[in-house]
Scaffold this motif. Sequence first.
Motif, PDB file in Angstrom:
ATOM      1  N   ARG A   1      56.803  34.688  94.930  1.00 32.00           N
ATOM      2  CA  ARG A   1      56.577  34.749  93.486  1.00 32.00           C
ATOM      3  C   ARG A   1      55.683  35.921  93.101  1.00 32.00           C
ATOM      4  NH1 ARG A   1      56.021  28.432  91.643  1.00 32.00           N
ATOM      5  NH2 ARG A   1      58.147  27.873  92.179  1.00 32.00           N
ATOM      6  N   ALA A   2      54.705  36.217  93.938  1.00 33.66           N
ATOM      7  CA  ALA A   2      53.838  37.370  93.664  1.00 33.66           C
ATOM      8  C   ALA A   2      54.639  38.667  93.715  1.00 33.66           C
ATOM      9  CB  ALA A   2      52.688  37.415  94.668  1.00 33.66           C
ATOM     10  N   CYS A   3      55.567  38.759  94.653  1.00 36.06           N
ATOM     11  CA  CYS A   3      56.425  39.957  94.735  1.00 36.06           C
ATOM     12  C   CYS A   3      57.311  40.081  93.498  1.00 36.06           C
ATOM     13  CB  CYS A   3      57.275  39.924  95.997  1.00 36.06           C
ATOM     14  SG  CYS A   3      56.332  40.234  97.494  1.00 36.06           S
ATOM     15  N   LEU A   4      57.873  38.972  93.040  1.00 38.58           N
ATOM     16  CA  LEU A   4      58.703  39.000  91.839  1.00 38.58           C
ATOM     17  C   LEU A   4      57.886  39.390  90.607  1.00 38.58           C
ATOM     18  CD1 LEU A   4      60.945  35.845  92.333  1.00 38.58           C
ATOM     19  CD2 LEU A   4      61.655  38.228  92.397  1.00 38.58           C
ATOM     20  N   LEU A   5      56.682  38.834  90.501  1.00 35.98           N
ATOM     21  CA  LEU A   5      55.809  39.176  89.388  1.00 35.98           C
ATOM     22  C   LEU A   5      55.431  40.654  89.433  1.00 35.98           C
ATOM     23  CD1 LEU A   5      54.158  38.273  86.944  1.00 35.98           C
ATOM     24  CD2 LEU A   5      52.300  37.709  88.522  1.00 35.98           C
ATOM     25  N   ASP A   6      55.136  41.163  90.616  1.00 41.86           N
ATOM     26  CA  ASP A   6      54.809  42.581  90.773  1.00 41.86           C
ATOM     27  C   ASP A   6      55.983  43.454  90.345  1.00 41.86           C
ATOM     28  OD1 ASP A   6      53.151  44.809  91.746  1.00 41.86           O
ATOM     29  OD2 ASP A   6      54.693  44.964  93.301  1.00 41.86           O
ATOM     30  N   ALA A   7      57.184  43.071  90.730  1.00 39.10           N
ATOM     31  CA  ALA A   7      58.373  43.839  90.352  1.00 39.10           C
ATOM     32  C   ALA A   7      58.561  43.835  88.834  1.00 39.10           C
ATOM     33  CB  ALA A   7      59.609  43.277  91.041  1.00 39.10           C
ATOM     34  N   ARG A   8      58.350  42.676  88.194  1.00 44.29           N
ATOM     35  CA  ARG A   8      58.479  42.604  86.740  1.00 44.29           C
ATOM     36  C   ARG A   8      57.439  43.486  86.048  1.00 44.29           C
ATOM     37  NH1 ARG A   8      59.037  36.135  86.343  1.00 44.29           N
ATOM     38  NH2 ARG A   8      61.149  35.974  87.130  1.00 44.29           N
TER      39      ARG A   8
ATOM     40  N   ALA B   1      48.852  17.616 111.812  1.00 42.80           N
ATOM     41  CA  ALA B   1      48.351  18.985 111.695  1.00 42.80           C
ATOM     42  C   ALA B   1      49.511  19.973 111.612  1.00 42.80           C
ATOM     43  CB  ALA B   1      47.443  19.315 112.876  1.00 42.80           C
ATOM     44  N   THR B   2      50.539  19.756 112.444  1.00 40.62           N
ATOM     45  CA  THR B   2      51.696  20.639 112.423  1.00 40.62           C
ATOM     46  C   THR B   2      52.422  20.520 111.089  1.00 40.62           C
ATOM     47  OG1 THR B   2      51.925  20.366 114.794  1.00 40.62           O
ATOM     48  CG2 THR B   2      53.824  21.232 113.627  1.00 40.62           C
ATOM     49  N   GLY B   3      52.572  19.296 110.593  1.00 35.56           N
ATOM     50  CA  GLY B   3      53.224  19.094 109.300  1.00 35.56           C
ATOM     51  C   GLY B   3      52.428  19.741 108.180  1.00 35.56           C
ATOM     52  N   LEU B   4      51.121  19.619 108.234  1.00 31.50           N
ATOM     53  CA  LEU B   4      50.264  20.221 107.225  1.00 31.50           C
ATOM     54  C   LEU B   4      50.345  21.739 107.306  1.00 31.50           C
ATOM     55  CD1 LEU B   4      48.247  19.742 104.978  1.00 31.50           C
ATOM     56  CD2 LEU B   4      46.422  19.738 106.688  1.00 31.50           C
ATOM     57  N   ARG B   5      50.353  22.256 108.529  1.00 26.93           N
ATOM     58  CA  ARG B   5      50.486  23.711 108.694  1.00 26.93           C
ATOM     59  C   ARG B   5      51.830  24.185 108.152  1.00 26.93           C
ATOM     60  NH1 ARG B   5      48.673  23.311 114.555  1.00 26.93           N
ATOM     61  NH2 ARG B   5      46.424  23.242 114.349  1.00 26.93           N
ATOM     62  N   GLY B   6      52.855  23.401 108.395  1.00 30.51           N
ATOM     63  CA  GLY B   6      54.178  23.761 107.887  1.00 30.51           C
ATOM     64  C   GLY B   6      54.222  23.772 106.363  1.00 30.51           C
ATOM     65  N   MET B   7      53.574  22.769 105.757  1.00 26.28           N
ATOM     66  CA  MET B   7      53.541  22.718 104.297  1.00 26.28           C
ATOM     67  C   MET B   7      52.742  23.889 103.726  1.00 26.28           C
ATOM     68  SD  MET B   7      53.202  18.587 103.515  1.00 26.28           S
ATOM     69  CE  MET B   7      51.941  18.897 102.359  1.00 26.28           C
ATOM     70  N   VAL B   8      51.613  24.182 104.354  1.00 27.42           N
ATOM     71  CA  VAL B   8      50.801  25.305 103.896  1.00 27.42           C
ATOM     72  C   VAL B   8      51.566  26.612 104.065  1.00 27.42           C
ATOM     73  CG1 VAL B   8      48.706  26.640 104.356  1.00 27.42           C
ATOM     74  CG2 VAL B   8      48.587  24.146 104.258  1.00 27.42           C
ATOM     75  N   GLY B   9      52.274  26.722 105.183  1.00 28.60           N
ATOM     76  CA  GLY B   9      53.081  27.925 105.411  1.00 28.60           C
ATOM     77  C   GLY B   9      54.177  28.078 104.365  1.00 28.60           C
ATOM     78  N   ALA B  10      54.819  26.974 104.005  1.00 30.85           N
ATOM     79  CA  ALA B  10      55.868  27.014 102.983  1.00 30.85           C
ATOM     80  C   ALA B  10      55.282  27.377 101.628  1.00 30.85           C
ATOM     81  CB  ALA B  10      56.584  25.665 102.908  1.00 30.85           C
ATOM     82  N   TRP B  11      54.116  26.795 101.299  1.00 35.24           N
ATOM     83  CA  TRP B  11      53.455  27.134 100.034  1.00 35.24           C
ATOM     84  C   TRP B  11      53.089  28.612  99.998  1.00 35.24           C
ATOM     85  CZ3 TRP B  11      49.622  22.468 100.140  1.00 35.24           C
ATOM     86  CH2 TRP B  11      50.290  21.312  99.741  1.00 35.24           C
ATOM     87  N   ARG B  12      52.575  29.084 101.131  1.00 31.12           N
ATOM     88  CA  ARG B  12      52.170  30.497 101.199  1.00 31.12           C
ATOM     89  C   ARG B  12      53.389  31.404 101.022  1.00 31.12           C
ATOM     90  NH1 ARG B  12      51.936  34.659 104.693  1.00 31.12           N
ATOM     91  NH2 ARG B  12      50.130  36.019 104.583  1.00 31.12           N
ATOM     92  N   GLU B  13      54.485  31.034 101.667  1.00 34.41           N
ATOM     93  CA  GLU B  13      55.710  31.841 101.564  1.00 34.41           C
ATOM     94  C   GLU B  13      56.220  31.873 100.124  1.00 34.41           C
ATOM     95  OE1 GLU B  13      60.240  31.555 103.229  1.00 34.41           O
ATOM     96  OE2 GLU B  13      58.612  30.990 104.603  1.00 34.41           O
ATOM     97  N   ARG B  14      56.211  30.722  99.451  1.00 31.24           N
ATOM     98  CA  ARG B  14      56.628  30.682  98.050  1.00 31.24           C
ATOM     99  C   ARG B  14      55.693  31.497  97.172  1.00 31.24           C
ATOM    100  NH1 ARG B  14      57.885  24.572  97.406  1.00 31.24           N
ATOM    101  NH2 ARG B  14      55.760  24.622  96.672  1.00 31.24           N
ATOM    102  N   ALA B  15      54.395  31.412  97.429  1.00 36.40           N
ATOM    103  CA  ALA B  15      53.422  32.161  96.636  1.00 36.40           C
ATOM    104  C   ALA B  15      53.620  33.668  96.820  1.00 36.40           C
ATOM    105  CB  ALA B  15      52.000  31.768  97.022  1.00 36.40           C
ATOM    106  N   VAL B  16      53.872  34.091  98.052  1.00 39.84           N
ATOM    107  CA  VAL B  16      54.096  35.515  98.313  1.00 39.84           C
ATOM    108  C   VAL B  16      55.371  35.977  97.622  1.00 39.84           C
ATOM    109  CG1 VAL B  16      54.672  37.171 100.135  1.00 39.84           C
ATOM    110  CG2 VAL B  16      52.781  35.594 100.460  1.00 39.84           C
TER     111      VAL B  16
END
Length: 93
Positions: free
Chosen positions: A32-39, A15-30
């Motif tokens: 990339r969304a910020c970079l896209l917004d800036a562009r 569960a902790t590993g899955l939460r960590g992976m989801v957290g990393a995915w979320r961080e990358r998505a945020v």
Amino acid sequence: MNGTMDEAALNEGRATGLRGMVGAWRERAVRRACLLDARLRTLAAEPEEGAATAEYAVVLVAATGFAALLVAILKSGTVKTLLTDIIKQALNV
């Protein structure tokens, strides 16, 4: 009981590993969304940045073609005679 504790620890680790992976995915998505917004904001601020240069190039090509056409017309014998007659009439007045 020892097998139950090992299972619980294993499930918690998953569960902790899955939460960590989801957290990393979320961080990358945020990120990339910020970079896209800036562009998008940059494009919205200056949507036609290169358009003026392209328009000038088209106008220059058209003007050059028109000038070449005028030179060709003015070099013809008929136009030379017509212009010479107009100038002679103007000087005779």
